[in-house]
Motif scaffolding. Structure first.
Motif: not given
Length: 387
Positions: A301, A307, A351-352, A355, A357, A359
């Motif tokens: 990540t 990512p 973004y991850n 997931t 998420e 970043l």
């Protein structure tokens, strides 16, 4: 920006997509340079992030202008010219011009300025702007051909700094910073994306020269020659996809990344290679289009080592759509836009890719631009969630 309301009112998209584009526009407005006490004076520019990145970067400028030109073409032209005024004598565009006056010019960034300029011109119809930019962009091509070309193709590099070549700059010049692509011999690679960007550059300069009735210095022929070289030299039979290649040892890189799909974006891949690449996209990248394939042992990540970045993911997805792989392209688009939808009032830098998420920088300009590009250029993909 001028004409924001007019632009939003002109959209014919779903309610979700309208809200996403509205959020993207707000972030671009948030990141507008507000001070005249900067190296580019009172010219309007977009910062990558008003909170975290105080300056105007090279390929960021091209991407920002691409997005802003949909709303306010005058702003987009002003932004591009403000950055290009810092062009070096040898034709190189610097990496970044900071608000405090410092400039990083020991390396550059991927050559996407001509491609973006063509798009901005098509929306502005301003031939005086095109003429000014053409002169700078033609000079920039001379830089790439004289400083970054070996044999028939191009490589990323970095100028010596105090007599010592800093290999980290090679990754920075690519825009992919700490990518797994650069873990081995980064200064000796013919890079897939760079050569495709140069094809785009030659094509755009050919277009500009014709628009301006300028004698064309074989840009179209150069684009065709480079396209043939990429197809012949960078197709990796073992991995069934395009990869970077070491020009000294002739060894292919084992790293699969979104750059592997750039020949599809530029339309130079054979049908057979495009079909094989689409299979790799589904098997190795799922629908998150990470910056290195999920099965790479170095996947993480950490910034460009896993990512999802919206700019390179967009080029990959649009390339797949260009060859008729609408389901795969559509699934990538919907996956990424789903992450953005769940991101509150933010659109993150990356973004991850597992997931979703968000970043790094929370309100990031080029991510906002490519949210809009995903919607408006891949909006009609036919998706099948069971495929």
């Amino acid at each position: 920006m001028n004409n924001t309301a007019e632009f939003l009112n002109s959209l014919n998209v779903s309610e979700r997509d309208y809200k996403l584009i509205q959020k993207a526009v707000r972030i671009l407005e948030r990141n507008e340079s507000k001070s005249a006490n900067v190296p580019w004076g009172n010219k309007r520019c977009i910062l990558p992030s008003a909170e975290r990145f105080q300056g105007i970067w090279n390929w960021d400028t091209a991407f920002h202008a691409l997005g802003v030109s949909r709303i306010d073409a005058e702003f987009a032209m002003e932004h591009m010219e403000a950055f290009c005024e810092f062009q070096l004598e040898d034709g190189m565009f610097p990496d970044v011009v900071f608000c405090n006056g410092e400039t990083v010019d020991t390396f550059t960034k991927p050559p996407v300025m001509a491609w973006a300029c063509e798009e901005v011109y098509k929306r502005s119809k301003d031939k005086e702007f095109l003429k000014r930019m053409y002169e700078r962009l033609a000079k920039n091509v001379v830089f790439w051909e004289s400083k970054r070309m070996l044999g028939e193709m191009f490589h990323y590099d970095a100028l010596p700094e105090k007599g010592v070549k800093n290999m980290h700059h090679v990754g920075c010049e690519s825009g992919w910073d700490n990518s797994v692509r650069w873990d081995n011999a980064p200064d000796k690679l013919w890079a897939v994306d760079l050569n495709c960007f140069m094809i785009m550059t030659y094509r755009s300069l050919d277009f500009m020269a014709k628009e301006l009735n300028i004698e064309n210095p074989d840009y179209s022929e150069k684009a065709d020659r480079l396209a043939k070289a990429v197809e012949k030299t960078l197709w990796n039979e073992e991995l069934n996809c395009y990869t970077d290649r070491n020009y000294e040892t002739n060894a292919f890189s084992s790293v699969l990344s979104p750059a592997s799909f750039m020949p599809l974006y530029t339309g130079i891949a054979s049908k057979e290679h495009a079909q094989a690449a689409e299979s790799v996209a589904k098997e190795k990248f799922g629908y998150g289009m990470p910056t290195v394939s999920y099965d790479n042992p170095e996947y993480s990540t950490d910034y460009w080592r896993g990512p999802t970045w919206l700019n390179v993911a967009y080029f990959a997805a649009k390339g797949l759509k260009n060859y008729g792989f609408e389901k795969t392209a559509g699934r990538i688009k919907e996956t990424i836009l789903g992450w953005v939808e769940n991101d509150g009032d933010k659109i993150h830098e990356n973004y991850n890719s597992e997931t979703g998420e968000g970043l790094c920088a929370e309100y990031f300009s080029w991510s906002s631009v490519f949210v809009t590009e995903f919607i408006l250029n891949l909006g009609d993909c036919k998706t099948d969630k069971n495929s």
